[in-house]
Design a protein around this motif. Structure first.
Motif, PDB file in Angstrom:
ATOM      1  N   ASP A 118       0.804  -1.220   0.000  1.00 27.40           N
ATOM      2  CA  ASP A 118       0.000   0.000   0.000  1.00 27.40           C
ATOM      3  C   ASP A 118       0.838   1.272   0.000  1.00 27.40           C
ATOM      4  OD1 ASP A 118      -2.400  -1.415   0.020  1.00 27.40           O
ATOM      5  OD2 ASP A 118      -2.450  -1.525   2.210  1.00 27.40           O
ATOM      6  N   ALA A 120       3.539   4.221  -0.905  1.00 28.16           N
ATOM      7  CA  ALA A 120       3.913   4.849  -2.175  1.00 28.16           C
ATOM      8  C   ALA A 120       5.244   4.333  -2.697  1.00 28.16           C
ATOM      9  CB  ALA A 120       3.964   6.369  -2.010  1.00 28.16           C
ATOM     10  N   ASP A 225      -3.757   4.519 -11.376  1.00 28.36           N
ATOM     11  CA  ASP A 225      -3.865   4.362  -9.927  1.00 28.36           C
ATOM     12  C   ASP A 225      -4.308   5.684  -9.309  1.00 28.36           C
ATOM     13  OD1 ASP A 225      -3.594   3.124  -7.385  1.00 28.36           O
ATOM     14  OD2 ASP A 225      -1.623   4.041  -7.153  1.00 28.36           O
ATOM     15  N   SER A 226      -5.455   5.676  -8.624  1.00 31.40           N
ATOM     16  CA  SER A 226      -5.991   6.904  -8.048  1.00 31.40           C
ATOM     17  C   SER A 226      -5.053   7.503  -7.009  1.00 31.40           C
ATOM     18  CB  SER A 226      -7.366   6.640  -7.420  1.00 31.40           C
ATOM     19  OG  SER A 226      -7.261   5.654  -6.394  1.00 31.40           O
ATOM     20  N   GLN A 227      -4.235   6.657  -6.341  1.00 31.35           N
ATOM     21  CA  GLN A 227      -3.277   7.145  -5.350  1.00 31.35           C
ATOM     22  C   GLN A 227      -1.932   7.521  -5.970  1.00 31.35           C
ATOM     23  OE1 GLN A 227      -3.142   4.684  -1.702  1.00 31.35           O
ATOM     24  NE2 GLN A 227      -4.852   3.537  -2.576  1.00 31.35           N
ATOM     25  N   GLN A 228      -1.774   7.249  -7.264  1.00 28.18           N
ATOM     26  CA  GLN A 228      -0.558   7.564  -8.009  1.00 28.18           C
ATOM     27  C   GLN A 228       0.695   7.000  -7.332  1.00 28.18           C
ATOM     28  OE1 GLN A 228      -0.204  11.556  -9.498  1.00 28.18           O
ATOM     29  NE2 GLN A 228      -2.323  11.637 -10.172  1.00 28.18           N
ATOM     30  N   ARG A 229       0.587   5.768  -6.826  1.00 29.94           N
ATOM     31  CA  ARG A 229       1.752   5.110  -6.250  1.00 29.94           C
ATOM     32  C   ARG A 229       2.728   4.755  -7.367  1.00 29.94           C
ATOM     33  NH1 ARG A 229      -1.934   0.851  -3.114  1.00 29.94           N
ATOM     34  NH2 ARG A 229      -3.143   1.314  -5.005  1.00 29.94           N
TER      35      ARG A 229
END
Length: 326
Positions: A118, A120, A225-229
Motif C-alpha cells: 500500500d 507509495a 492508480d488513483s493514489q498515483q503510487r
C-alpha cells in the motif's frame, strides 16, 4: 552496508547500512534452509490469507512469503534482535510482521515489499515479474549479438538486471529506478545473487545514466492508480504514458543490433489497443525492426471495477521488442 553492497550514486546512512547487512544475512539463512516461495497476485494472496487457519504464520514461508503476523518465539534471540534493530520485523496491532517478502525466481531469492503493498514506495514482485523473466530468458536464448552493456529501467527488486547479469557475466548491467527503496533492495539482492556486474543508479528512466546499450529492459507500472503510487501508476489516460516515454527515450540509446525489451500492460477499449497505435507511430523508421505480442489477454481483471476503467474491456500483458538495425 559492506563496501561490496555500495552502488554508484548511493548515499546510505550508518543505520541503513546495518539494516542492509541484516537483510543480506537473512537472505543467506533462508537460502541455506531451502526456503522457496512463489508470489501470486495480490487478490490470490488476500484470498489464501483469509482462509481458516491462515491468520498467523506457522513457518518462515508464512512470515516472509505470505506476510502473516507471528510471535517472537519463531526466532532465536540473536537473530530476533538483529531483525528488530534492522526494522525487518515491526509490531503493529499487537502482532509482529515482516516488512519484506522473499520470493523465488529460478535459483534467485529476491527481497521486496511485504503484502499488502500500500505504501507509495512499495517494491512490487508478482506474476508480472515471472512473465517478464520468461521474456528475458527467451531473448537471451535467441540473441547472438554480444551484450556488453545493459540496463533495467524501473528495476524494482532488480530481477531483470540479475537475470541478464547471471547469463552474461562479462556484461556491465545497470539497475535504475526513481524509488530509493527499490535501489536498496536491488543492491542487497545483487549481493545475495553474487552478481558483481550489477550496478544500481538513481535515474528517472535514463536521465541519470550516459551512453548506449546493447539491451534495454523495462517492466514499468501500467495501471491508472488513483493514489498515483510509483510502483503502480503509469500515467496518461489509462496507465500507458510511462511505457510510451520509455520507448521514446530508449530508441536513441540503443547500439547497432541493440534491443529494447518492453513488458507492459495495456487497457483495451472497444477492441482498440491505444498503446500499440502510439508505439507504431514511433517505429516508422527503417532503422528499427520490431515485434509485438500479447502474453496474457486478461490480467488484473479486478481493476475494471475501479473509476477510470468504465470503458475498458480487458487489460492485456504485452511485450514489445525493438531492435536497431543500423
Amino acid at each position: 552496508m559492506a563496501d561490496s553492497l555500495l552502488r554508484p550514486t548511493s548515499t546510505i546512512s550508518t543505520a541503513q547500512s546495518r539494516a542492509d547487512r541484516a537483510l543480506l544475512h537473512l537472505g543467506r539463512r533462508l537460502m541455506a534452509d531451502g526456503y522457496r516461495f512463489i508470489t501470486p497476485t495480490p487478490l490470490t494472496h488476500q484470498r489464501v490469507n483469509a482462509r481458516a487457519g491462515n491468520a498467523s504464520a506457522s513457518d518462515r514461508r508464512g512470515i516472509f512469503g505470505w506476510s502473516r503476523p507471528f510471535d517472537a518465539e519463531a526466532f532465536e534471540p540473536a537473530e530476533w534482535l538483529e531483525l528488530q534493530e534492522a526494522g525487518i520485523v515491526v509490531k503493529a496491532h499487537g502482532r509482529w510482521h515482516s516488512t519484506v517478502r522473499w520470493s523465488s525466481l529460478d535459483s534467485l531469492l529476491l527481497a521486496h515489499s511485504a503484502f499488502p503493498t500500500d505504501d507509495a514506495d512499495s517494491v512490487f514482485f508478482g506474476p508480472d515479474t515471472y512473465r517478464f523473466a520468461g521474456v528475458i530468458d527467451e531473448c537471451l536464448r535467441q540473441r547472438f549479438a554480444p551484450i556488453h552493456r545493459a540496463v533495467d529501467i524501473g528495476c524494482g527488486s532488480g530481477a531483470g538486471a540479475l537475470l541478464v547479469a547471471r547469463a552474461r557475466h562479462n556484461a556491465e548491467v545497470l539497475a535504475v529506478d526513481i524509488n530509493p527503496s527499490a535501489l536498496r533492495l536491488s543492491a542487497v539482492n545483487a549481493e545475495l545473487a553474487e552478481a558483481p556486474n550489477v550496478s544500481v543508479y538513481h535515474s528517472d528512466v535514463l536521465d541519470s545514466v550516459e551512453g548506449h546499450f546493447d539491451l534495454i529492459l523495462a517492466n514499468p507500472p501500467y495501471m491508472k492508480d488513483s493514489q498515483q503510487r510509483a510502483y503502480r501508476h503509469g500515467g496518461g489516460a489509462l496507465g500507458e504514458a510511462l511505457s510510451l516515454r520509455i520507448l521514446r527515450e530508449a530508441l536513441p540509446r540503443l547500439t547497432r543490433e541493440g534491443t529494447l525489451l518492453l513488458y507492459t500492460g495495456v487497457a483495451i477499449v472497444d477492441g482498440r489497443d491505444a498503446f500499440l497505435e502510439a508505439a507504431r507511430a514511433m517505429l516508422t523508421s527503417d532503422a528499427f525492426g520490431w515485434t509485438y505480442r500479447e502474453l496474457d489477454p486478461d490480467v488484473f481483471g479486478e481493476e475494471l471495477e475501479k473509476p477510470g476503467y468504465e470503458r475498458v474491456e480487458r487489460i492485456a500483458a504485452v511485450v514489445l521488442t525493438v531492435t536497431r538495425l543500423n
